[in-house]
Design a protein around this motif. Sequence first.
Motif, PDB file in Angstrom:
ATOM      1  N   VAL A 102       0.850  -1.200   0.000  1.00 24.73           N
ATOM      2  CA  VAL A 102       0.000   0.000   0.000  1.00 24.73           C
ATOM      3  C   VAL A 102       0.882   1.244   0.000  1.00 24.73           C
ATOM      4  N   ALA A 103       1.924   1.245   0.818  1.00 25.47           N
ATOM      5  CA  ALA A 103       2.847   2.385   0.858  1.00 25.47           C
ATOM      6  C   ALA A 103       3.637   2.491  -0.437  1.00 25.47           C
ATOM      7  N   ALA A 104       4.201   1.368  -0.891  1.00 24.09           N
ATOM      8  CA  ALA A 104       5.047   1.391  -2.089  1.00 24.09           C
ATOM      9  C   ALA A 104       4.256   1.790  -3.333  1.00 24.09           C
ATOM     10  N   LEU A 105       3.106   1.182  -3.512  1.00 22.58           N
ATOM     11  CA  LEU A 105       2.317   1.470  -4.711  1.00 22.58           C
ATOM     12  C   LEU A 105       1.502   2.750  -4.563  1.00 22.58           C
ATOM     13  N   GLY A 106       1.389   3.252  -3.339  1.00 20.83           N
ATOM     14  CA  GLY A 106       0.671   4.496  -3.099  1.00 20.83           C
ATOM     15  C   GLY A 106       1.329   5.692  -3.762  1.00 20.83           C
ATOM     16  N   ILE A 107       2.629   5.606  -4.018  1.00 26.94           N
ATOM     17  CA  ILE A 107       3.308   6.736  -4.648  1.00 26.94           C
ATOM     18  C   ILE A 107       2.850   6.952  -6.088  1.00 26.94           C
ATOM     19  N   VAL A 108       2.220   5.924  -6.652  1.00 25.95           N
ATOM     20  CA  VAL A 108       1.725   6.035  -8.031  1.00 25.95           C
ATOM     21  C   VAL A 108       0.554   7.017  -8.103  1.00 25.95           C
ATOM     22  N   GLY A 109      -0.261   7.069  -7.037  1.00 28.55           N
ATOM     23  CA  GLY A 109      -1.393   7.984  -7.008  1.00 28.55           C
ATOM     24  C   GLY A 109      -2.511   7.589  -7.953  1.00 28.55           C
ATOM     25  N   SER A 110      -2.708   6.284  -8.140  1.00 31.23           N
ATOM     26  CA  SER A 110      -3.725   5.790  -9.067  1.00 31.23           C
ATOM     27  C   SER A 110      -4.849   5.103  -8.321  1.00 31.23           C
ATOM     28  N   ASP A 111      -6.080   5.519  -8.601  1.00 24.86           N
ATOM     29  CA  ASP A 111      -7.240   4.872  -7.992  1.00 24.86           C
ATOM     30  C   ASP A 111      -7.356   3.414  -8.411  1.00 24.86           C
ATOM     31  N   ALA A 112      -6.859   3.062  -9.585  1.00 25.87           N
ATOM     32  CA  ALA A 112      -6.920   1.684 -10.071  1.00 25.87           C
ATOM     33  C   ALA A 112      -5.927   0.777  -9.339  1.00 25.87           C
ATOM     34  N   ILE A 113      -4.845   1.343  -8.845  1.00 21.17           N
ATOM     35  CA  ILE A 113      -3.805   0.561  -8.177  1.00 21.17           C
ATOM     36  C   ILE A 113      -4.137   0.317  -6.705  1.00 21.17           C
ATOM     37  N   GLN A 114      -4.837   1.235  -6.071  1.00 15.60           N
ATOM     38  CA  GLN A 114      -5.112   1.128  -4.635  1.00 15.60           C
ATOM     39  C   GLN A 114      -5.758  -0.195  -4.227  1.00 15.60           C
ATOM     40  N   PRO A 115      -6.808  -0.681  -4.892  1.00 14.33           N
ATOM     41  CA  PRO A 115      -7.405  -1.950  -4.453  1.00 14.33           C
ATOM     42  C   PRO A 115      -6.483  -3.148  -4.662  1.00 14.33           C
ATOM     43  N   ILE A 116      -5.626  -3.084  -5.661  1.00 14.11           N
ATOM     44  CA  ILE A 116      -4.668  -4.166  -5.903  1.00 14.11           C
ATOM     45  C   ILE A 116      -3.643  -4.188  -4.779  1.00 14.11           C
ATOM     46  N   ALA A 117      -3.146  -3.023  -4.410  1.00  9.50           N
ATOM     47  CA  ALA A 117      -2.183  -2.913  -3.313  1.00  9.50           C
ATOM     48  C   ALA A 117      -2.810  -3.373  -2.002  1.00  9.50           C
ATOM     49  N   LYS A 118      -4.060  -3.010  -1.791  1.00 13.71           N
ATOM     50  CA  LYS A 118      -4.762  -3.405  -0.565  1.00 13.71           C
ATOM     51  C   LYS A 118      -4.913  -4.917  -0.506  1.00 13.71           C
ATOM     52  N   GLU A 119      -5.276  -5.545  -1.621  1.00 10.53           N
ATOM     53  CA  GLU A 119      -5.408  -6.998  -1.640  1.00 10.53           C
ATOM     54  C   GLU A 119      -4.057  -7.673  -1.394  1.00 10.53           C
ATOM     55  N   ALA A 120      -3.007  -7.144  -1.992  1.00  7.29           N
ATOM     56  CA  ALA A 120      -1.668  -7.695  -1.758  1.00  7.29           C
ATOM     57  C   ALA A 120      -1.325  -7.594  -0.279  1.00  7.29           C
ATOM     58  N   ARG A 121      -1.596  -6.451   0.333  1.00  4.04           N
ATOM     59  CA  ARG A 121      -1.313  -6.253   1.763  1.00  4.04           C
ATOM     60  C   ARG A 121      -2.090  -7.258   2.611  1.00  4.04           C
ATOM     61  N   GLU A 122      -3.365  -7.473   2.289  1.00  8.52           N
ATOM     62  CA  GLU A 122      -4.177  -8.422   3.047  1.00  8.52           C
ATOM     63  C   GLU A 122      -3.610  -9.836   2.951  1.00  8.52           C
ATOM     64  N   ARG A 123      -3.185 -10.223   1.749  1.00  7.05           N
ATOM     65  CA  ARG A 123      -2.610 -11.557   1.573  1.00  7.05           C
ATOM     66  C   ARG A 123      -1.280 -11.690   2.320  1.00  7.05           C
ATOM     67  N   LEU A 124      -0.465 -10.655   2.264  1.00  7.71           N
ATOM     68  CA  LEU A 124       0.815 -10.672   2.970  1.00  7.71           C
ATOM     69  C   LEU A 124       0.610 -10.646   4.486  1.00  7.71           C
ATOM     70  N   ASP A 125      -0.407  -9.920   4.948  1.00  9.50           N
ATOM     71  CA  ASP A 125      -0.759  -9.933   6.373  1.00  9.50           C
ATOM     72  C   ASP A 125      -1.085 -11.350   6.838  1.00  9.50           C
ATOM     73  N   ARG A 126      -1.889 -12.049   6.045  1.00  5.08           N
ATOM     74  CA  ARG A 126      -2.263 -13.423   6.411  1.00  5.08           C
ATOM     75  C   ARG A 126      -1.048 -14.340   6.424  1.00  5.08           C
ATOM     76  N   ALA A 127      -0.170 -14.179   5.434  1.00  3.99           N
ATOM     77  CA  ALA A 127       1.041 -14.997   5.402  1.00  3.99           C
ATOM     78  C   ALA A 127       1.880 -14.743   6.650  1.00  3.99           C
ATOM     79  N   LEU A 128       2.047 -13.495   7.011  1.00  7.27           N
ATOM     80  CA  LEU A 128       2.832 -13.136   8.188  1.00  7.27           C
ATOM     81  C   LEU A 128       2.183 -13.690   9.456  1.00  7.27           C
ATOM     82  N   ALA A 129       0.882 -13.518   9.577  1.00  4.67           N
ATOM     83  CA  ALA A 129       0.171 -13.993  10.767  1.00  4.67           C
ATOM     84  C   ALA A 129       0.302 -15.508  10.924  1.00  4.67           C
ATOM     85  N   SER A 130       0.369 -16.235   9.829  1.00  8.95           N
ATOM     86  CA  SER A 130       0.455 -17.681   9.910  1.00  8.95           C
ATOM     87  C   SER A 130       1.792 -18.154  10.476  1.00  8.95           C
TER      88      SER A 130
END
Length: 136
Positions: A102-130
């Motif tokens: 979310v932070a890395a891709l946030g620099i792009v400033g694209s509304d189309a990228i935000q949900p992709i970054a958010k989904e990536a973060r959610e998946r990485l959060d789950r991997a870390l939590a496991s």
Amino acid sequence: MRSTNYSFGTTVSHPYAETVTRVKDALKQEGFGVLTEIDMQATLKEKLGEDFEPYLILGACNPQLANRALQAEHEIGVLLPCNVVIHAHGDGQTRVSIMDPVAALGIVGSDAIQPIAKEARERLDRALASLSGEGH
């Protein structure tokens, strides 16, 4: 658990080598493959003659998310893949830190990228939590 404005992570009570395997398995469960592995300990020893702790940088990529991001923003490849750092933290503990998409891709400033970054973060959060059985 510790985070910065560009990463999030955890310290686990597992040896370094075991944690590397566990991280790769956790990433795989969330659809990420490991494209690159950079052994900083070996690299610093070879190139500079410096001793360093076991420190591995994994370049993790979820092909579906990467494809969606590339379709939305062709030059986004300069910000891919997500880096995951694993390093010995002393006393049988290992630190795992993940680049926050979310932070890395946030620099792009694209509304189309935000949900992709958010989904990536959610998946990485789950991997870390496991890894530790808990969130960060």
